[in-house]
Design an enzyme around this catalytic site. Structure first.
Site, PDB file in Angstrom:
ATOM      1  N   LYS A 217       1.207  -1.276   0.041  1.00  0.00           N
ATOM      2  CA  LYS A 217       0.140  -0.145  -0.211  1.00  0.00           C
ATOM      3  C   LYS A 217       0.946   1.101   0.176  1.00  0.00           C
ATOM      4  CE  LYS A 217      -2.874   2.476   2.666  1.00  0.00           C
ATOM      5  NZ  LYS A 217      -3.777   2.742   4.107  1.00  0.00           N
TER       6      LYS A 217
ATOM      7  N   GLY B 270     -10.236   7.695   6.028  1.00  0.00           N
ATOM      8  CA  GLY B 270     -11.953   8.921   6.340  1.00  0.00           C
ATOM      9  C   GLY B 270     -13.084   8.201   6.704  1.00  0.00           C
TER      10      GLY B 270
ATOM     11  N   ASN C 103      -8.658   1.365   9.781  1.00  0.00           N
ATOM     12  CA  ASN C 103      -8.458   1.586  10.901  1.00  0.00           C
ATOM     13  C   ASN C 103      -9.161   2.265  11.877  1.00  0.00           C
ATOM     14  OD1 ASN C 103      -5.061   1.163  11.702  1.00  0.00           O
ATOM     15  ND2 ASN C 103      -6.952   0.579  13.068  1.00  0.00           N
ATOM     16  N   THR C 104      -8.881   3.812  12.380  1.00  0.00           N
ATOM     17  CA  THR C 104      -9.226   4.394  13.096  1.00  0.00           C
ATOM     18  C   THR C 104     -11.012   3.668  13.526  1.00  0.00           C
ATOM     19  OG1 THR C 104      -7.785   6.260  12.265  1.00  0.00           O
ATOM     20  CG2 THR C 104      -9.202   6.681  14.313  1.00  0.00           C
TER      21      THR C 104
END
Length: 253
Positions: A93, A182, A203-204
């Site tokens: 990535k 996002g 992820n977050t």
């Protein structure tokens, strides 16, 4: 489901491995989500030790190393080369960050790094924007996947430019597309899949949720629901109401 450089994934969810409260919670979140791909930062793994890498390998998913934290092409190229040695995969990535506040990709550095890495046999997943000109340059450089951001990394804002994402999908019907970054809610993942995207990466939103395991499961279900809805050929929106109960043959009293 579309494959990625000849590799088919079982579910349309790719999940990051950073920021979890513990490796154990990360492992449980992955199992709950059904994610097919784990993104891993070489720089973070170097600081976490062998134990975390053992947990990630035990997940039984495809590993997608990333060049997170790189701010120019030289850094990204060097990190990608090291990642291939460590993780034993040609997948990368590719991130080249151009702005410290928004974490937007640097299109010039990204393209420069992509050209070098593609020539070296890397299978590149570029973190990019929805700009079609940049997308075409990346494809011409050898990228067979595009990963436009939904919103700034870690913002949770969702799909900031649905029009741009939709037109990118239409412009590259034969290229696997992944909305990357996002996403904050499972509904954002479903919306991305309903635009015809092949997967979502986040992820977050999972790692920093109050209950990462439950949120991971919610995102996994949402991504699959969006994919199923797209495959079912949904109805087009209409300006006028249309009765679901026919009036032909109805008795008039």
């Amino acid at each position: 489901m579309r494959d990625f450089y000849g590799t088919a994934i079982d579910t349309p969810l790719m999940l990051g491995t950073a920021q979890y409260p513990s490796p154990e919670i990360m492992e449980r979140a992955f199992h709950a989500s059904g994610a097919s791909v784990a993104t891993v930062s070489l720089r973070r793994e170097a600081g976490q030790g062998q134990a975390l890498w053992d947990v990630i390998r035990g997940l039984g998913v495809h590993v997608l190393p990333n060049t997170a934290g790189c701010h120019n092409a030289r850094e990204a190229i060097t990190t990608a080369r090291m990642a291939r040695e460590v993780f034993e995969t040609n997948w990368i990535k590719l991130e080249v960050i151009g702005h410290a506040d928004t974490l937007q990709p640097d299109p010039f550095g990204l393209l420069e790094a992509a050209e070098v890495l593609a020539a070296e046999g890397f299978e590149i997943f570029p973190y990019t924007t929805e700009d079609q000109i940049l997308a075409q340059r990346l494809v011409d450089a050898g990228c067979r996947v595009l990963m436009p951001l939904g919103a700034p990394i870690g913002s949770g804002l969702g799909l900031n430019n649905r029009y741009g994402l939709k037109t990118l999908r239409a412009a590259f019907p034969d290229i696997p597309l992944v909305v990357d970054a996002g996403l904050g809610l499972p509904s954002h993942a479903a919306a991305a899949m309903e635009l015809g995207y092949d997967a979502v990466l986040l992820n977050t939103a999972v790692a920093q949720a109050g209950d990462p395991v439950a949120m991971a499961r919610a995102f996994g279900l949402a991504a699959q629901a969006g994919a199923l809805a797209t495959a079912a050929d949904p109805m087009e929106p209409r300006d006028m109401a249309a009765p679901s109960t026919p009036v032909i043959g109805k008795a008039w009293l």
